[in-house]
Design a protein around this motif. Structure first.
Motif, PDB file in Angstrom:
ATOM      1  N   UNK A  16      35.079  25.539  33.427  1.00  0.00           N
ATOM      2  CA  UNK A  16      33.817  26.532  32.926  1.00  0.00           C
ATOM      3  C   UNK A  16      33.343  27.266  33.747  1.00  0.00           C
ATOM      4  N   UNK A  17      33.036  26.830  35.057  1.00  0.00           N
ATOM      5  CA  UNK A  17      32.504  27.472  36.246  1.00  0.00           C
ATOM      6  C   UNK A  17      33.487  28.879  36.458  1.00  0.00           C
ATOM      7  N   UNK A  18      34.846  28.808  36.439  1.00  0.00           N
ATOM      8  CA  UNK A  18      35.749  29.876  36.701  1.00  0.00           C
ATOM      9  C   UNK A  18      35.447  30.704  35.717  1.00  0.00           C
ATOM     10  N   UNK A  19      35.437  30.432  34.365  1.00  0.00           N
ATOM     11  CA  UNK A  19      35.369  31.211  33.321  1.00  0.00           C
ATOM     12  C   UNK A  19      33.846  31.978  33.200  1.00  0.00           C
ATOM     13  N   UNK A  20      33.008  31.508  33.571  1.00  0.00           N
ATOM     14  CA  UNK A  20      31.683  31.988  33.706  1.00  0.00           C
ATOM     15  C   UNK A  20      31.728  32.743  34.615  1.00  0.00           C
ATOM     16  N   UNK A  21      32.033  32.517  35.790  1.00  0.00           N
ATOM     17  CA  UNK A  21      32.031  33.627  36.873  1.00  0.00           C
ATOM     18  C   UNK A  21      33.004  34.885  36.635  1.00  0.00           C
ATOM     19  N   UNK A  30      33.477  36.133  33.654  1.00  0.00           N
ATOM     20  CA  UNK A  30      32.644  36.651  32.692  1.00  0.00           C
ATOM     21  C   UNK A  30      31.525  37.494  33.518  1.00  0.00           C
ATOM     22  N   UNK A  31      31.130  37.280  34.525  1.00  0.00           N
ATOM     23  CA  UNK A  31      29.970  37.871  35.124  1.00  0.00           C
ATOM     24  C   UNK A  31      30.613  39.270  35.945  1.00  0.00           C
ATOM     25  N   UNK A  32      31.639  39.515  35.816  1.00  0.00           N
ATOM     26  CA  UNK A  32      32.539  40.672  36.397  1.00  0.00           C
ATOM     27  C   UNK A  32      33.513  41.020  35.615  1.00  0.00           C
ATOM     28  N   UNK A  33      32.838  41.678  34.631  1.00  0.00           N
ATOM     29  CA  UNK A  33      33.846  42.256  33.377  1.00  0.00           C
ATOM     30  C   UNK A  33      34.569  43.524  34.040  1.00  0.00           C
ATOM     31  N   UNK A  34      34.110  44.279  35.090  1.00  0.00           N
ATOM     32  CA  UNK A  34      35.028  45.320  35.612  1.00  0.00           C
ATOM     33  C   UNK A  34      35.886  44.833  36.632  1.00  0.00           C
ATOM     34  N   UNK A  35      36.153  43.740  37.200  1.00  0.00           N
ATOM     35  CA  UNK A  35      36.811  43.384  37.725  1.00  0.00           C
ATOM     36  C   UNK A  35      36.871  43.967  39.433  1.00  0.00           C
ATOM     37  N   UNK A  36      35.392  44.071  39.714  1.00  0.00           N
ATOM     38  CA  UNK A  36      35.135  44.724  41.205  1.00  0.00           C
ATOM     39  C   UNK A  36      35.170  43.308  41.968  1.00  0.00           C
ATOM     40  N   UNK A  80      33.333  37.947  41.608  1.00  0.00           N
ATOM     41  CA  UNK A  80      33.701  36.926  40.813  1.00  0.00           C
ATOM     42  C   UNK A  80      33.532  35.750  41.902  1.00  0.00           C
ATOM     43  N   UNK A  81      33.995  35.921  43.069  1.00  0.00           N
ATOM     44  CA  UNK A  81      33.855  34.872  44.026  1.00  0.00           C
ATOM     45  C   UNK A  81      32.224  34.608  44.171  1.00  0.00           C
ATOM     46  N   UNK A  82      31.575  35.615  44.620  1.00  0.00           N
ATOM     47  CA  UNK A  82      30.105  35.584  44.720  1.00  0.00           C
ATOM     48  C   UNK A  82      29.526  34.461  43.573  1.00  0.00           C
ATOM     49  N   UNK A  83      29.908  35.142  42.148  1.00  0.00           N
ATOM     50  CA  UNK A  83      29.152  34.638  41.290  1.00  0.00           C
ATOM     51  C   UNK A  83      29.481  33.018  41.128  1.00  0.00           C
ATOM     52  N   UNK A  84      30.609  32.651  41.396  1.00  0.00           N
ATOM     53  CA  UNK A  84      31.188  31.223  41.495  1.00  0.00           C
ATOM     54  C   UNK A  84      30.610  30.443  42.569  1.00  0.00           C
ATOM     55  N   UNK A  85      30.436  31.033  43.845  1.00  0.00           N
ATOM     56  CA  UNK A  85      29.460  30.322  44.786  1.00  0.00           C
ATOM     57  C   UNK A  85      28.134  30.216  44.643  1.00  0.00           C
ATOM     58  N   UNK A  92      35.277  32.150  50.845  1.00  0.00           N
ATOM     59  CA  UNK A  92      35.828  32.619  49.624  1.00  0.00           C
ATOM     60  C   UNK A  92      37.389  31.702  49.702  1.00  0.00           C
ATOM     61  N   UNK A  93      37.830  31.927  50.769  1.00  0.00           N
ATOM     62  CA  UNK A  93      39.264  31.171  51.027  1.00  0.00           C
ATOM     63  C   UNK A  93      38.991  29.627  50.847  1.00  0.00           C
TER      64      UNK A  93
END
Length: 195
Positions: free
Chosen positions: A132-137, A139-145, A149-154, A178-179
């Motif tokens: 669920x964390x991965x899905x939400x992160x 979603x917070x990056x719809x343009x794929x910048x 996504x990694x920052x949102x997940x963290x 991130x690694x």
């Protein structure tokens, strides 16, 4: 002061002096010389914004665009041939990969499924990462910048962190972080076998 490299600016020859290098260091922090055969360029240390620009350029236009964007973003001075002439640029692009050589994070499992991540003198504690964390992160990056996504997940899984994790521009913290988070998502080993 002695000159390190002759460069042409406004049709006048000037040299990059130790004084200029010291000014760059004061303004930008780390400064690097990038000699390519008989030419030398001077670059500042990259931050996450520079990498984001370069990776965005790569997503749109490939590896050459990555090198062009990163070199352009970091360029302080020196011989423009490194940026403009293929025989110099292609070598410089390959050397820029050295900027990604950051020390690995140390990952320690601690009580109740939490993980401690140590990067130099900095420390953070994250909880278990869920699907669920991965899905939400994502979603917070719809343009794929890059790196969003990694920052949102963290931000979702981090429970405690030292001050060094507050600065999202610090590449020497963010890349190992991130690694480490990626490795925590892939604890089990799997292999696809054709039957």
């Amino acid at each position: 002061m002695g000159g390190f490299f002759l460069t042409i600016k406004n049709n006048k020859t000037m040299s990059v002096t130790q004084e200029q290098i010291n000014e760059w260091k004061e303004k930008h922090g780390g400064v690097y010389a990038l000699p390519v055969e008989d030419k030398t360029g001077y670059l500042r240390e990259p931050n996450m914004n520079d990498y984001k620009r370069a990776f965005s350029a790569m997503q749109k236009n490939g590896d050459i665009a990555f090198g062009e964007e990163l070199l352009s973003a970091l360029w302080l001075g020196g011989d423009e041939a490194i940026k403009t002439q293929d025989e110099y640029f292609l070598t410089a692009k390959k050397v820029l990969i050295d900027f990604f050589n950051y020390p690995d994070a140390i990952i320690n499992n601690i009580a109740k499924g939490k993980t401690e991540i140590l990067i130099g003198d900095e420390r953070c504690v994250i909880r278990v990462i869920t699907r669920e964390d991965l899905k939400l992160s994502e979603k917070r990056n719809p343009t794929g910048k890059p790196f969003v996504t990694q920052e949102a997940l963290f931000n979702m899984v981090c429970e405690d962190k030292t001050e060094g994790f507050e600065d999202v521009k610090r590449a020497e913290i963010r890349f190992p972080l991130y690694q480490a988070i990626e490795s925590l998502q892939n604890k089990k080993i799997g292999q696809l076998k054709k039957l």
